[in-house]
Design a protein around this motif. Structure first.
Motif, PDB file in Angstrom:
ATOM      1  N   ALA A 260       0.834  -1.212   0.000  1.00 19.97           N
ATOM      2  CA  ALA A 260       0.000   0.000   0.000  1.00 19.97           C
ATOM      3  C   ALA A 260       0.862   1.252   0.000  1.00 19.97           C
ATOM      4  O   ALA A 260       0.572   2.225  -0.709  1.00 19.97           O
ATOM      5  CB  ALA A 260      -0.925  -0.008   1.220  1.00 19.97           C
ATOM      6  N   ALA A 261       1.940   1.224   0.795  1.00 19.66           N
ATOM      7  CA  ALA A 261       2.830   2.379   0.863  1.00 19.66           C
ATOM      8  C   ALA A 261       3.532   2.605  -0.479  1.00 19.66           C
ATOM      9  O   ALA A 261       3.687   3.740  -0.936  1.00 19.66           O
ATOM     10  CB  ALA A 261       3.857   2.181   1.977  1.00 19.66           C
ATOM     11  N   PHE A 262       3.936   1.508  -1.115  1.00 19.28           N
ATOM     12  CA  PHE A 262       4.608   1.623  -2.406  1.00 19.28           C
ATOM     13  C   PHE A 262       3.672   2.237  -3.447  1.00 19.28           C
ATOM     14  O   PHE A 262       4.061   3.144  -4.192  1.00 19.28           O
ATOM     15  CB  PHE A 262       5.076   0.243  -2.864  1.00 19.28           C
ATOM     16  N   LEU A 263       2.455   1.739  -3.476  1.00 24.89           N
ATOM     17  CA  LEU A 263       1.491   2.229  -4.460  1.00 24.89           C
ATOM     18  C   LEU A 263       1.086   3.676  -4.190  1.00 24.89           C
ATOM     19  O   LEU A 263       0.750   4.423  -5.123  1.00 24.89           O
ATOM     20  CB  LEU A 263       0.253   1.332  -4.476  1.00 24.89           C
ATOM     21  N   ALA A 264       1.142   4.068  -2.912  1.00 24.33           N
ATOM     22  CA  ALA A 264       0.780   5.451  -2.554  1.00 24.33           C
ATOM     23  C   ALA A 264       2.000   6.363  -2.539  1.00 24.33           C
ATOM     24  O   ALA A 264       1.878   7.551  -2.212  1.00 24.33           O
ATOM     25  CB  ALA A 264       0.106   5.461  -1.184  1.00 24.33           C
ATOM     26  N   ASN A 265       3.174   5.794  -2.878  1.00 19.87           N
ATOM     27  CA  ASN A 265       4.423   6.564  -2.909  1.00 19.87           C
ATOM     28  C   ASN A 265       4.701   7.234  -1.558  1.00 19.87           C
ATOM     29  O   ASN A 265       5.011   8.418  -1.469  1.00 19.87           O
ATOM     30  CB  ASN A 265       4.375   7.625  -4.012  1.00 19.87           C
ATOM     31  N   ARG A 266       4.580   6.448  -0.485  1.00 19.28           N
ATOM     32  CA  ARG A 266       4.870   6.952   0.867  1.00 19.28           C
ATOM     33  C   ARG A 266       5.760   5.958   1.609  1.00 19.28           C
ATOM     34  O   ARG A 266       5.971   4.815   1.155  1.00 19.28           O
ATOM     35  CB  ARG A 266       3.581   7.149   1.651  1.00 19.28           C
ATOM     36  N   THR A 267       6.301   6.391   2.729  1.00 20.53           N
ATOM     37  CA  THR A 267       7.134   5.524   3.542  1.00 20.53           C
ATOM     38  C   THR A 267       6.258   4.566   4.352  1.00 20.53           C
ATOM     39  O   THR A 267       5.293   5.015   4.990  1.00 20.53           O
ATOM     40  CB  THR A 267       7.999   6.350   4.520  1.00 20.53           C
ATOM     41  N   PRO A 268       6.544   3.277   4.340  1.00 25.24           N
ATOM     42  CA  PRO A 268       5.696   2.339   5.094  1.00 25.24           C
ATOM     43  C   PRO A 268       5.828   2.539   6.599  1.00 25.24           C
ATOM     44  O   PRO A 268       6.887   2.911   7.110  1.00 25.24           O
ATOM     45  CB  PRO A 268       6.225   0.971   4.664  1.00 25.24           C
ATOM     46  N   VAL A 269       4.748   2.276   7.279  1.00 28.08           N
ATOM     47  CA  VAL A 269       4.729   2.281   8.748  1.00 28.08           C
ATOM     48  C   VAL A 269       4.501   0.842   9.170  1.00 28.08           C
ATOM     49  O   VAL A 269       3.369   0.350   9.140  1.00 28.08           O
ATOM     50  CB  VAL A 269       3.643   3.200   9.300  1.00 28.08           C
ATOM     51  N   TRP A 270       5.581   0.159   9.559  1.00 22.59           N
ATOM     52  CA  TRP A 270       5.480  -1.267   9.826  1.00 22.59           C
ATOM     53  C   TRP A 270       4.663  -1.545  11.079  1.00 22.59           C
ATOM     54  O   TRP A 270       4.803  -0.846  12.083  1.00 22.59           O
ATOM     55  CB  TRP A 270       6.868  -1.879   9.977  1.00 22.59           C
ATOM     56  N   PRO A 271       3.803  -2.540  11.058  1.00 16.24           N
ATOM     57  CA  PRO A 271       2.989  -2.883  12.225  1.00 16.24           C
ATOM     58  C   PRO A 271       3.877  -3.235  13.421  1.00 16.24           C
ATOM     59  O   PRO A 271       4.946  -3.813  13.253  1.00 16.24           O
ATOM     60  CB  PRO A 271       2.190  -4.110  11.762  1.00 16.24           C
ATOM     61  N   LYS A 272       3.442  -2.865  14.607  1.00 18.71           N
ATOM     62  CA  LYS A 272       4.170  -3.196  15.823  1.00 18.71           C
ATOM     63  C   LYS A 272       4.089  -4.700  16.084  1.00 18.71           C
ATOM     64  O   LYS A 272       3.092  -5.336  15.778  1.00 18.71           O
ATOM     65  CB  LYS A 272       3.595  -2.443  17.020  1.00 18.71           C
ATOM     66  N   ARG A 273       5.144  -5.231  16.678  1.00 14.88           N
ATOM     67  CA  ARG A 273       5.162  -6.662  16.997  1.00 14.88           C
ATOM     68  C   ARG A 273       5.115  -6.866  18.503  1.00 14.88           C
ATOM     69  O   ARG A 273       5.599  -6.064  19.247  1.00 14.88           O
ATOM     70  CB  ARG A 273       6.435  -7.305  16.428  1.00 14.88           C
TER      71      ARG A 273
END
Length: 273
Positions: A260-273
């Motif tokens: 989603a981040a790639f397609l929106a041209n934004r930096t990904p926010v990785w889910p917390k573990r």
């Protein structure tokens, strides 16, 4: 008094220095002058790696050393003294090599990527330690050696480590000659990734760690696990399993966010573990 203190053997808890900086853990061998992999040192490293394996918030482990020698491997002086045992030292030797093998396996199977930071000599099991890590960055004065043949010992641990790190002929050259190679040769052989001037070593390693820590942890763990599995498979089996694993990986929360981040041209926010 100062001289007496400086010569004092470090307490077991001080043999491996631990510094946690956010999601990066730095483990530093602190057993001067040779940073030998004594029982206490290996046990301390194994304890740290066991804790790291269960730490979901930890992203990268760095393995460094104090002094002019990264590690001279097992304590041969101590092992040689055990030849006076009733069994000629067999039990002590078997225990030492088995303990070393557990350490190398713990590094290679750790979920997090491990970066070796080498300044100085890495020889025998110390060289195995470098080979077991996922990445290795060294100074331009670092040297490497697997000298078993020089003392009449078949370096079987180094065989396993180098066969999975360097090219076949390059690994055999190190194993059969026992000669020391310089940093440039180690890079050509595939033992290290990068060579940097001494004054920039820590800076470059920290940068690599930060870059790795910024990526998808789930994807990285999948890569490390698959890399080890495929090495013992046929190409066809490895490719088939890789296809299944990659499809499963593409369904994870990390992949959903990453795409989603790639397609929106934004930096990904990785889910917390």
């Amino acid at each position: 008094m100062a001289d007496i203190v400086s010569l004092r053997r470090p307490e077991p808890r001080d043999l491996v220095l631990r510094v946690r900086d956010g999601d990066v853990l730095r483990l530093t061998l602190n057993h001067p002058p040779l940073n030998t992999l004594s029982t206490d040192v290996v046990d301390a490293l194994l304890s740290e790696l066991e804790a790291a394996a269960g730490d979901a918030a930890l992203r990268v482990v760095i393995l460094a050393a104090t002094g002019a020698v990264f590690s001279a491997g097992l304590d041969l002086e101590d092992l040689d003294r055990r030849r006076s045992d009733d069994d000629a030292g067999r039990a002590a030797l078997e225990a030492a090599f088995a303990r070393s093998a557990r350490l190398m396996t713990a590094i290679s199977t750790l979920p997090q990527p491990v970066i070796a930071e080498i300044d100085g000599l890495a020889t025998a099991a110390g060289c195995e330690l470098v080979a077991a890590c996922d990445l290795a960055i060294c100074t331009d004065t670092a040297t490497f050696c697997t000298p078993g043949v020089n003392i009449g010992v078949a370096p079987m641990g180094a065989v396993v480590a180098l066969a999975r790190s360097a090219g076949r002929k390059q690994a055999m050259e190190m194993l059969l000659t026992g000669e020391t190679i310089d940093a440039s040769t180690a890079k050509d052989f595939g033992l290290v990734n990068r060579i940097v001037p001494k004054q920039y070593l820590r800076q470059v390693v920290d940068k690599y760690a930060a870059v790795i820590a910024s990526k998808s942890q789930g994807a990285q763990q999948g890569v490390k696990s698959a890399f080890a599995r495929q090495a013992v498979m046929s190409r066809e089996d490895a490719a088939a399993q890789a296809a299944q694993a990659e499809a499963a990986s593409a369904l994870t929360p990390d992949a959903v966010e990453g795409m989603a981040a790639f397609l929106a041209n934004r930096t990904p926010v990785w889910p917390k573990r």
